[in-house]
Structure formats: structure tokens, C-alpha cells
Design an enzyme around this catalytic site. Structure first.
Site, PDB file in Angstrom:
ATOM      1  N   SER A 154       0.788  -1.235   0.000  1.00 40.62           N
ATOM      2  CA  SER A 154       0.000   0.000   0.000  1.00 40.62           C
ATOM      3  C   SER A 154       0.820   1.285   0.000  1.00 40.62           C
ATOM      4  O   SER A 154       0.258   2.375  -0.112  1.00 40.62           O
ATOM      5  CB  SER A 154      -0.969   0.015   1.193  1.00 40.62           C
ATOM      6  OG  SER A 154      -0.259   0.036   2.413  1.00 40.62           O
ATOM      7  N   LYS A 195      -5.303   4.768   8.723  1.00 38.86           N
ATOM      8  CA  LYS A 195      -4.229   5.457   8.011  1.00 38.86           C
ATOM      9  C   LYS A 195      -4.457   6.966   7.985  1.00 38.86           C
ATOM     10  O   LYS A 195      -3.505   7.746   8.103  1.00 38.86           O
ATOM     11  CB  LYS A 195      -4.088   4.883   6.603  1.00 38.86           C
ATOM     12  CG  LYS A 195      -3.504   3.478   6.613  1.00 38.86           C
ATOM     13  CD  LYS A 195      -3.397   2.868   5.232  1.00 38.86           C
ATOM     14  CE  LYS A 195      -2.749   1.481   5.332  1.00 38.86           C
ATOM     15  NZ  LYS A 195      -2.656   0.806   4.019  1.00 38.86           N
TER      16      LYS A 195
END
Length: 347
Positions: A241, A286
């Protein structure tokens, strides 16, 4: 004390003890929380995250930070019920079934190995994406990823061998190699031109019958030969990611001036060699990690926008990106104050 009172007291104590013991029982859940961020333009443990040699680089400033998710739990280290309950009540934490992170068909070690491999692949793809964005030529090669045990290629070909030709005909893609092998009947030999450790040679390997035709028993992949060296150092971070942020960090170091204009920008997203940005998991955690690190802008994969707008922390601006080119254009617009900056919209 009456018999009835004594009975109620004992029952109450037992209930508390049983409740306390139950709260400490392990449960098959994993608690996800905001993990550390790393500035791809900065250092990790005294070493630059991105090092480029063999090509001119330029000083820069600001932050292009990758974000991570930390987890508690998993097979062999399960969280207890009390920890799970705390997580369910904490808006910054997500408690998910264990098999979401650790599928029952694979071991914890296999999951960790996969995350490490995905991180390595994402770094290569990010380098390719950055160089493609800069129109710097890249050589793409077909290489052996692995061989199948007991098949003819086992012990003859090795992981990393570059396949340059099949039956004397040059190949450029995996399909070229497969087509060359399929021209043979099971039992016939195929001549492969290979490069191993910088040395060219040929190997003749027999075919056997496979599900879709003759095979030699190798799994192929594409690799890149870059015109200069790019090294990425991120410590124990795994998974794919961070690809977008790696590509932007590489791009920034290869171009004059500061891409961010000194701003603190964070983001996430997988990346393909041609620059397509893909969705990721743990978007809520996140974003929180990005905000806590001081970021004011968060580059959000287009496919994550719907979830991101429902949980964006105060003070964090979401910028929607579908490609690396989108991200570069958006950051340019933020720096200069001109041009559109696409945001995630509530549907």
C-alpha cells in the site's frame, strides 16, 4: 448475616470472578490501530528512505509520507475479550475477524512472507511508475519466478534467470515464451536462451503434458532493468500500500525543486508500473495516523473515497487520485494555488 444474604454475596463474587476470567479469554479477532508514518523524503534509523545512485538528484523539502496500520492479535497471540471490547468502543480502532488478516488456509509465517514480497514488488513497481512518469526508458525482461517441483525445469532453471529466447527466437513478454513452448508436443525439447549472473547460455528442457498444453514447469514474471539504481529502506513495513508514496518520493528526488512546496502530505495506494493507483485496507486508521503526524493533505485512492469521506479526521483534506499522474498534478496545483484539486465527494 442471613443464609439468603450469604448466598447472594457468594453468587455475586462468583459472577465477578467468572466475568473477570471471561474478559481475559482469547478471542479470534484482530485490533487495527493507526501505525507509524514514514516520510519518503526523509530518513529511517539514520538512513535515507530513498537512495538513488547513477543519476542526478535534487534537494527537496516537505513531506510525502507513507502511512501504516498496526495490529494486535492473530493466531498464537490472540487478544482477550476485554481488549476487543475496548477496541470496539474506540473510534480510532477497528476490530475485525482474525481470518480477515490471517486466512485459515495460510500460516502466520506465510502471511508475513507475502507482505514482505508485496513490499519488495511495490518498490520495483513504484520505481517503474516514477520513471515512466518522467519518460525515462526502462527495459522489461521476462524472468523465472520459480519452478515446479518434479517438473523438467526443476533443477535446470533458477529464480531470477532471464529468458531471452525460445528456440532461437527472441522473446519480450511472458506470452512470447508460453507460445514458444506450446508449439511443441509433450516430450519434445525446448531450447531456452537465458542470462544467469550476467552470463548467457542455452538450455534444452523437455516438455510434459499440462492442463492447457505442454509445459516445462516454470512460473514466469516480468522484471525491470532500470538505467540507474533506486534503493528503498523502510524497516519492518510490509505490504503493497505504500507504492504511490514511494513513486512520488522517487519522482521528487529526480526533479528540480520541492514537489510539495514544503507542505506535509501523506497518502496511500498501491501502484502499477504504468502508474495506476489501487485501493488499500485500513483507510480510517491510516488517515488518523496521517493527521497525527502533522499532514494536512491526504492522497486517497479513488476506490477508497466513499469510505474515507465517512471517517476523515478534522483538519485533513482528502485528494482523490486514480493515477500517479493525477497525484503529481494535484500536488502541483496545491503548491502553486492554481488548477483543479479533485477531492473525495460524499455520494
Amino acid at each position: 448475616m442471613s443464609r439468603r444474604g450469604l448466598t447472594l454475596m457468594v453468587a455475586g463474587v462468583l459472577t465477578l470472578l467468572l466475568g473477570g476470567a471471561g474478559a481475559l479469554l482469547p478471542v479470534p479477532y484482530v485490533a487495527l490501530s493507526p501505525g507509524p508514518t514514514e516520510n519518503t523524503l526523509g530518513d529511517v534509523k539514520g538512513k535515507p528512505v530513498i537512495t538513488i545512485s547513477g543519476r542526478e538528484t535534487y534537494p527537496t523539502s516537505g513531506k510525502l509520507s507513507l502511512v501504516t496500520v498496526a495490529y494486535q492479535g492473530g493466531p498464537g497471540a490472540r487478544i482477550d475479550l476485554l481488549t476487543a471490547l475496548r477496541g470496539w468502543m474506540d473510534p480510532d480502532v477497528a476490530v475485525v475477524p482474525e481470518e480477515t488478516i490471517f486466512p485459515k488456509t495460510v500460516t502466520v509465517k506465510e502471511v508475513e512472507q507475502q507482505n514482505t514480497q508485496e513490499m519488495s514488488t511495490s518498490q520495483q513497481d513504484a520505481t517503474a511508475a516514477a520513471l515512466n512518469e518522467l519518460k525515462i526508458p526502462i527495459k522489461v525482461i521476462v524472468a523465472v519466478a520459480s519452478t515446479q517441483k518434479g517438473k523438467p525445469a526443476d533443477g535446470r532453471l533458477r529464480a531470477g534467470d532471464e529468458i531471452t529466447s525460445v528456440n532461437g527466437t527472441s522473446v519480450r513478454t511472458i506470452d512470447d515464451v508460453s507460445a514458444g513452448v506450446r508449439k511443441h508436443k509433450p516430450g519434445e525439447e525446448v531450447e531456452f536462451g537465458i542470462v544467469r549472473d550476467g552470463k548467457s547460455s542455452t538450455l534444452r528442457i523437455p516438455t510434459v503434458a499440462g492442463k492447457d498444453g505442454p509445459i516445462v514447469g516454470m512460473i514466469m514474471g516480468t522484471q525491470f532493468k532500470f538505467p540507474f539504481t533506486v534503493n528503498v529502506n523502510v524497516g519492518d513495513v510490509g505490504g503493497p500500500s505504500a507504492g504511490l508514496m514511494f513513486s512520488l518520493g522517487i519522482y521528487d528526488k529526480l526533479t528540480p525543486g520541492a514537489l510539495t512546496g514544503g507542505k506535509a502530505i501523506a497518502g496511500t495506494g498501491t501502484i502499477t508500473p504504468d502508474g495506476k493507483v489501487g485501493p488499500i485496507g485500513g483507510i480510517q486508521q491510516k488517515m488518523i495516523g496521517a493527521r497525527d503526524s502533522g499532514a494536512t493533505v491526504f492522497l486517497t485512492p479513488a476506490d477508497n473515497c466513499a469510505d474515507a469521506v465517512q471517517a476523515v479526521p478534522k483538519g485533513l483534506r482528502l485528494v482523490k487520485v486514480g493515477t500517479m499522474h493525477d497525484a503529481v498534478q494535484a500536488i502541483d496545483a496545491l503548491r502553486t494555488g492554481s488548477g483543479p484539486v479533485p477531492g473525495c465527494q460524499v455520494r
